[in-house]
Design an enzyme around this catalytic site. Structure first.
Site: not given
Length: 308
Positions: A16, A240
């Site tokens: 991530d 993100c």
């Protein structure tokens, strides 16, 4: 509710954290990052994801990363899989744990994976079934649990419903993600209380981004709500690719410093993680997103130069 005496951190920096880096990160660097984090005592270190290389090119070398790792028996190296193709690739790479993901909001689901929430669950059902049939540990992620960049505030019943569905598929744990980092302590407590009406607190993990500087406060609020598992990212790496403006994950160093101050056991060497955060931030040419890490290293360096 009493704070847990022991907490598990799931380190997400190598997946991530790196997935949104604009320049390619060498496979050897990813391997060293994962191995450093495992050596520091982190018992779960995400190793990559089997997603479309066109969508997330930074993760295209996940098979090579997994192939090059010197895996520790006490460390889990989960990978993210979005579909059966990704699961087959993960099985071929010899993984023992995979994670699947859904969104709590319709807007993010539509823009992230081009389908509704209901359709995403339907797509994941055969993935989960095959993963469980092969004896893999299955973890679930629910994104945008407090706010969505497209739909705005999210009713806690929405992530609760998605968490229930993931548990029914065979997930041993569901990580609730504040993807755009809009959560505050009260909102987090309210979310956990609502989700916990349907899913055991022992099966809930929290995943915070630090867009508004509230991530550590939200970790503390979660601890006080009985949560004992948190996702974090060394050096605060992250963001993100499908949520414009979302900044990095809560820094592993900052969470460890909080937990250490509370007397909560983690089994992780904070200074080793701080050194790793400084190393990877320097290699990426980006500011270190941790506050505690640089401060600890500066203090450690100052102590080492004292003449005795």
């Amino acid at each position: 509710m009493a704070r847990p005496p022991q907490v598990k951190l799931v380190e997400v920096g190598a997946r991530d954290g790196l997935q949104n880096e604009p320049e390619p990160v060498a496979t050897a660097v990813k391997i060293e990052l994962i191995e450093r984090l495992a050596a520091a005592g982190l018992s779960a270190v995400e190793a990559g994801s089997f997603v479309s290389p066109q969508r997330v090119p930074q993760m295209a070398d996940t098979p090579q990363v997994l192939g090059g790792l010197r895996r520790r028996t006490r460390t889990a190296y989960p990978v993210l899989v979005p579909n059966l193709k990704g699961l087959d690739a993960a099985l071929a790479a010899g993984v023992a744990e995979v994670a699947v993901f859904v969104s709590a909001s319709e807007g993010f689901s539509s823009r992230n994976i081009a389908c509704s929430r209901a359709e995403s669950l339907a797509r994941l059902a055969p993935v989960a079934e095959r993963a469980v049939a092969h004896g893999l540990r299955l973890r679930g992620y629910v994104s945008c649990v407090i706010g969505c960049p497209y739909d705005g505030p999210v009713d806690p019943d929405q992530p609760a419903e998605m968490a229930v569905r993931l548990m029914e598929m065979g997930c041993y744990q569901v990580s609730l993600g504040d993807t755009i980092g809009v959560g505050t302590a009260d909102a987090v407590r309210h979310l956990i209380d609502r989700v916990a009406l349907r899913v055991s607190r022992a099966c809930i993990a929290m995943h915070f981004h630090d867009t508004y500087g509230q991530a550590v406060a939200n970790v503390l609020a979660s601890l006080e709500a009985g949560i004992a598992v948190f996702d974090s990212s060394v050096g605060g790496l992250g963001g993100c690719p499908f949520a414009t403006g979302a900044t990095g994950n809560v820094a592993t160093e900052d969470v460890l410093y909080l937990l250490q101050g509370l007397g909560i056991e983690t089994g992780v060497d904070l200074l080793a993680v701080a050194e790793t955060g400084a190393w990877i931030s320097r290699l990426l040419g980006r500011p270190n997103g941790s506050r505690a890490g640089p401060a600890l290293l500066a203090a450690s360096g100052a102590r080492s130069t004292v003449v005795r």
